[in-house]
Scaffold this motif. Structure first.
Motif, PDB file in Angstrom:
ATOM      1  N   ILE B 116       0.844  -1.200   0.000  1.00 26.20           N
ATOM      2  CA  ILE B 116       0.000   0.000   0.000  1.00 26.20           C
ATOM      3  C   ILE B 116       0.878   1.249   0.000  1.00 26.20           C
ATOM      4  N   ALA B 117       1.911   1.244   0.855  1.00 23.23           N
ATOM      5  CA  ALA B 117       2.747   2.436   0.990  1.00 23.23           C
ATOM      6  C   ALA B 117       3.473   2.717  -0.318  1.00 23.23           C
ATOM      7  N   ALA B 118       4.073   1.675  -0.913  1.00 18.97           N
ATOM      8  CA  ALA B 118       4.878   1.888  -2.123  1.00 18.97           C
ATOM      9  C   ALA B 118       4.005   2.352  -3.284  1.00 18.97           C
ATOM     10  N   ILE B 119       2.911   1.614  -3.530  1.00 21.34           N
ATOM     11  CA  ILE B 119       2.055   1.981  -4.666  1.00 21.34           C
ATOM     12  C   ILE B 119       1.375   3.323  -4.390  1.00 21.34           C
ATOM     13  N   GLY B 120       0.784   3.449  -3.201  1.00 24.39           N
ATOM     14  CA  GLY B 120       0.014   4.650  -2.884  1.00 24.39           C
ATOM     15  C   GLY B 120       0.858   5.905  -2.963  1.00 24.39           C
ATOM     16  N   VAL B 121       2.027   5.883  -2.317  1.00 23.77           N
ATOM     17  CA  VAL B 121       2.842   7.093  -2.271  1.00 23.77           C
ATOM     18  C   VAL B 121       3.393   7.431  -3.652  1.00 23.77           C
ATOM     19  N   SER B 122       3.827   6.401  -4.432  1.00 29.70           N
ATOM     20  CA  SER B 122       4.408   6.758  -5.728  1.00 29.70           C
ATOM     21  C   SER B 122       3.347   7.290  -6.685  1.00 29.70           C
ATOM     22  N   VAL B 123       2.159   6.687  -6.689  1.00 29.03           N
ATOM     23  CA  VAL B 123       1.109   7.211  -7.577  1.00 29.03           C
ATOM     24  C   VAL B 123       0.722   8.624  -7.150  1.00 29.03           C
ATOM     25  N   ALA B 124       0.554   8.828  -5.826  1.00 27.79           N
ATOM     26  CA  ALA B 124       0.147  10.157  -5.344  1.00 27.79           C
ATOM     27  C   ALA B 124       1.220  11.191  -5.663  1.00 27.79           C
ATOM     28  N   LEU B 125       2.509  10.778  -5.540  1.00 27.20           N
ATOM     29  CA  LEU B 125       3.591  11.726  -5.810  1.00 27.20           C
ATOM     30  C   LEU B 125       3.587  12.159  -7.272  1.00 27.20           C
ATOM     31  N   GLU B 174      -8.086  -2.392  -2.805  1.00 26.96           N
ATOM     32  CA  GLU B 174      -8.076  -1.351  -3.836  1.00 26.96           C
ATOM     33  C   GLU B 174      -8.681  -0.056  -3.289  1.00 26.96           C
ATOM     34  N   MET B 175      -9.723  -0.215  -2.448  1.00 20.77           N
ATOM     35  CA  MET B 175     -10.377   0.950  -1.872  1.00 20.77           C
ATOM     36  C   MET B 175      -9.396   1.706  -0.959  1.00 20.77           C
ATOM     37  N   VAL B 176      -8.643   0.948  -0.156  1.00 16.80           N
ATOM     38  CA  VAL B 176      -7.642   1.584   0.717  1.00 16.80           C
ATOM     39  C   VAL B 176      -6.657   2.369  -0.124  1.00 16.80           C
ATOM     40  N   LEU B 177      -6.195   1.744  -1.227  1.00 17.36           N
ATOM     41  CA  LEU B 177      -5.248   2.422  -2.108  1.00 17.36           C
ATOM     42  C   LEU B 177      -5.844   3.709  -2.659  1.00 17.36           C
ATOM     43  N   LEU B 234       8.971  14.954   1.265  1.00 18.51           N
ATOM     44  CA  LEU B 234       7.578  14.885   1.693  1.00 18.51           C
ATOM     45  C   LEU B 234       7.083  13.446   1.671  1.00 18.51           C
ATOM     46  N   ALA B 235       7.521  12.683   0.648  1.00 19.82           N
ATOM     47  CA  ALA B 235       7.088  11.292   0.539  1.00 19.82           C
ATOM     48  C   ALA B 235       7.562  10.473   1.738  1.00 19.82           C
ATOM     49  N   ALA B 236       8.811  10.738   2.178  1.00 18.20           N
ATOM     50  CA  ALA B 236       9.324  10.014   3.340  1.00 18.20           C
ATOM     51  C   ALA B 236       8.477  10.319   4.573  1.00 18.20           C
ATOM     52  N   MET B 237       7.995  11.566   4.671  1.00 15.97           N
ATOM     53  CA  MET B 237       7.154  11.922   5.813  1.00 15.97           C
ATOM     54  C   MET B 237       5.730  11.378   5.652  1.00 15.97           C
ATOM     55  N   VAL B 243       0.872   4.132   5.943  1.00 16.54           N
ATOM     56  CA  VAL B 243       0.880   2.854   6.654  1.00 16.54           C
ATOM     57  C   VAL B 243      -0.155   2.882   7.790  1.00 16.54           C
ATOM     58  N   THR B 244      -0.238   4.028   8.483  1.00 11.96           N
ATOM     59  CA  THR B 244      -1.187   4.153   9.586  1.00 11.96           C
ATOM     60  C   THR B 244      -2.631   4.127   9.097  1.00 11.96           C
ATOM     61  N   VAL B 245      -2.888   4.787   7.969  1.00 13.34           N
ATOM     62  CA  VAL B 245      -4.257   4.781   7.436  1.00 13.34           C
ATOM     63  C   VAL B 245      -4.675   3.359   7.078  1.00 13.34           C
TER      64      VAL B 245
END
Lengths: 314, 314
Positions: B116-125, B174-177, B234-237, B243-245
């Protein structure tokens, strides 16, 4: 200031309008019959027919939206699917529990965090400063829902000092307060760290300013210099932080209410999601989001009032 | 060059168009860049917070990637006779209500968190970068429109928006993502927009534009390299937040569905048996705290070293 106020209010109104639009269109973006989606697979045909009539689902979508927004403006958020009671009345019953929790959580965090930040900034590098630094990183790193679970485990289940679930007997203040302690502790803890860090950073900056040096040179009492002069300026970024962070506060309140079975708005939304009671979800999400928007608006206006430079930036 | 002629008059070294003295060769520039890199590396290696963060983050990645090889048991293997056991040599972190090994489930749960973290953060970035550059470089009306859209998304408290979305579609990975991506985009976009706005009128961008470079070329080759740095910090932060969400939603039963092991589902199952087996909510929470702590330390160290100005206003 009037110009800023008008513009800022207009922006908030636009955002609230868009929030209503998003909540409204969520139902229509998903393929399928809106009434069936909103009420879930277990809904009776009568309930679906009633909902379709209530929401004017036979009308064109844009008219449905206008009707929905008109109703929302007059305080009509629809009817509960199961009990048929007005959603607004149900929300009003619950919102007090949420507001009490938010105020208590934010209150103790401010009472502890702001003085800690001040004291740490007055003597940078002292043991108090170091303890505050470790404490703030530590409290920020533990997600608030985990604090809730662990606080429940330690203080309610293991030590049995405080009640684990509910909000206390109505009318008995002492009982209600004892039910408030653990959730308020849980949602406020990370804020102690945030506030202490923020106040420390802006205090350190302000303490180097010339007018603080002059105040000291005049022989004013150090406490008066710190709390009367420096803090008044250093608190400004903190107000913004509180306003912006209020959304996170609402999120952690949702968790705390669910974990401690406290009958507030968060628990209301969660139970309604579980029971597929969409009118309640829609109405309560709108109220929670509206609350957040108002808090951000209020903190922005407060800042602009204190600091004229901000008014130019919008 | 007029600067060259003025040399004899002022006695200052000649300055050419690069703003550097004449005798500075390309090799010297490379060397000074290398020196700067070495200096930053030295700063990082002497920063205990950054190092601790790095170790924790590496641990998180390694344990998630190698979970199938280091987990002592299959995460879904039942062992009913030893259900709800405390820590033993067979089950270092105890077992759950079905006798599944908690340690193995934690290790496998890390895979969900990492995914979730890897896919979510890279797409959002990437999405935030593109939208932010468009807002900063595009026409005024587009900028205002995008800003309003970002403000609307940010007006929802994360968990509240998640509840509203899950209410209609039901829980899934998928919804979480989707929730993580939607709620993270505005913060990347805002930073990218601000950086683009300041670049927009710098000489080298104006020169590029006047040479007839297309908008896409200017953005891709000249603006982006200067904007992407702060976004990575920002992505590191943002990673611990994501992960918490995920853990929070899964804890509520609105994210990853059982029997899949996730830190959230472990906490959820542990919460239900908190009176009989307190170990589960403790063991299930520790990896979450360590991961959050690791990313927070690492992100702050990187920010302090590469972009000290970003620290202000936080």
């Amino acid at each position: 200031m009037l110009y800023y106020l008008t513009k800022r209010l207009g922006l908030s109104a636009a955002v609230i309008g868009l929030v209503v639009l998003v909540l409204f269109s969520l139902l229509h973006l998903i393929p399928g019959d809106p009434a069936t989606i909103a009420l879930g697979p277990r809904a009776t045909p009568e309930a679906i027919a009633r909902y379709a009539e209530k929401m004017h689902l036979d009308e064109p979508v844009w008219r449905q939206f206008l009707i929905y927004i008109g109703n929302a403006l007059t305080g009509d958020l629809g009817l509960d699917v199961f009990s048929n009671r007005p959603v607004t009345a149900i929300i009003m019953e619950r919102i007090g529990f949420t507001l009490a929790l938010v105020c208590a959580g934010m209150g103790w965090a401010m009472l502890l965090g702001i003085p800690l930040g001040c004291l740490a900034a007055v003597k940078p590098g002292s043991w108090l400063d170091r303890v505050t630094g470790v404490l703030s990183v530590g409290t920020i790193a533990v997600p608030s829902f985990l604090v809730s679970i662990w606080a429940l485990l330690i203080f309610a289940v293991q030590l049995r000092w405080l009640p684990a679930i509910g909000a206390g007997e109505p009318g008995q203040l002492g009982d209600q307060l004892s039910h408030l302690v653990l959730p308020a502790f849980a949602i406020g803890l990370s804020w102690v760290g945030y506030l202490a860090r923020m106040v420390r950073a802006s205090m350190l900056e302000v303490m180097g300013e010339n007018y603080i040096r002059s105040a000291r040179a005049f022989g004013l009492h150090p406490q008066r210099v710190i709390f009367g002069y420096a803090l008044r300026v250093a608190i400004l970024p903190t107000i913004t932080l509180i306003g912006m962070g209020f959304g996170g506060m609402i999120s952690s309140t949702v968790f705390a209410e669910i974990i401690f079975a406290r009958p507030g708005i968060g628990k209301l939304i969660f139970d309604a999601v579980m029971a597929r009671n969409f009118p309640i979800v829609q109405g309560a999400v709108l109220v929670a989001t509206g609350l957040y928007i108002l808090v951000v608006l209020f903190s922005d206006i407060l800042i602009a009032w204190f600091d004229p430079r901000v008014r130019e930036s919008l | 060059m007029s600067e060259n002629r003025s040399e004899s008059e002022t006695g200052l070294p000649a300055v050419d168009a690069t703003g550097l003295p004449d005798h500075v060769t390309a090799g010297a520039i490379r060397e000074s860049a290398a020196r700067e890199r070495r200096e930053k590396l030295r700063m990082f290696l002497t920063n205990w917070q950054g190092l601790t963060g790095l170790i924790l983050v590496v641990l998180f990645f390694a344990s998630a990637i190698f979970a199938p090889w280091i987990a002592p048991y299959d995460p879904n293997a039942l062992d009913v006779p030893s259900r709800l056991s405390g820590p033993t040599w067979d089950h270092l972190a105890g077992t759950d209500q079905l006798g599944r090994d908690t340690l193995s489930r934690i290790l496998y749960g890390g895979r969900v968190a990492l995914k979730i973290a890897a896919i979510g953060v890279s797409v959002a970035l990437v999405a935030g970068l593109v939208l932010g550059m468009i807002a900063g470089f595009g026409p005024r009306w587009l900028d205002n429109l995008l800003l309003l859209a970002f403000d609307t998304v940010r007006a929802f408290p994360t968990i509240v928006l998640a509840l509203a979305m899950v209410a209609l579609t039901g829980p899934s990975l998928e919804m979480v993502l989707a929730i993580v991506i939607i709620t993270s985009i505005p913060q990347y976009a805002r930073v990218a927009r601000t950086a683009t706005l300041t670049l927009r009128n710098t000489d080298f961008i104006l020169a590029e534009r006047s040479l007839g470079a297309s908008m896409a070329r200017t953005l891709l080759h000249h603006v982006m390299p200067n904007v992407v740095g702060p976004l990575l910090i920002l992505a590191a932060m943002d990673l611990p937040v994501v992960v918490t969400v995920e853990a929070g939603l899964s804890f509520l039963g609105l994210g990853v569905l059982p029997p899949t092991a996730s830190w959230g589902t472990i906490l959820n199952e542990g919460y239900l048996v908190i009176r009989d087996a307190p170990l589960m909510v403790i063991a299930g929470g520790i990896p979450l705290v360590l991961t959050t702590l690791g990313f927070t330390f690492l992100g702050e160290a990187l920010r302090d070293i590469f972009d000290p100005r970003m620290g202000k206003g936080r």
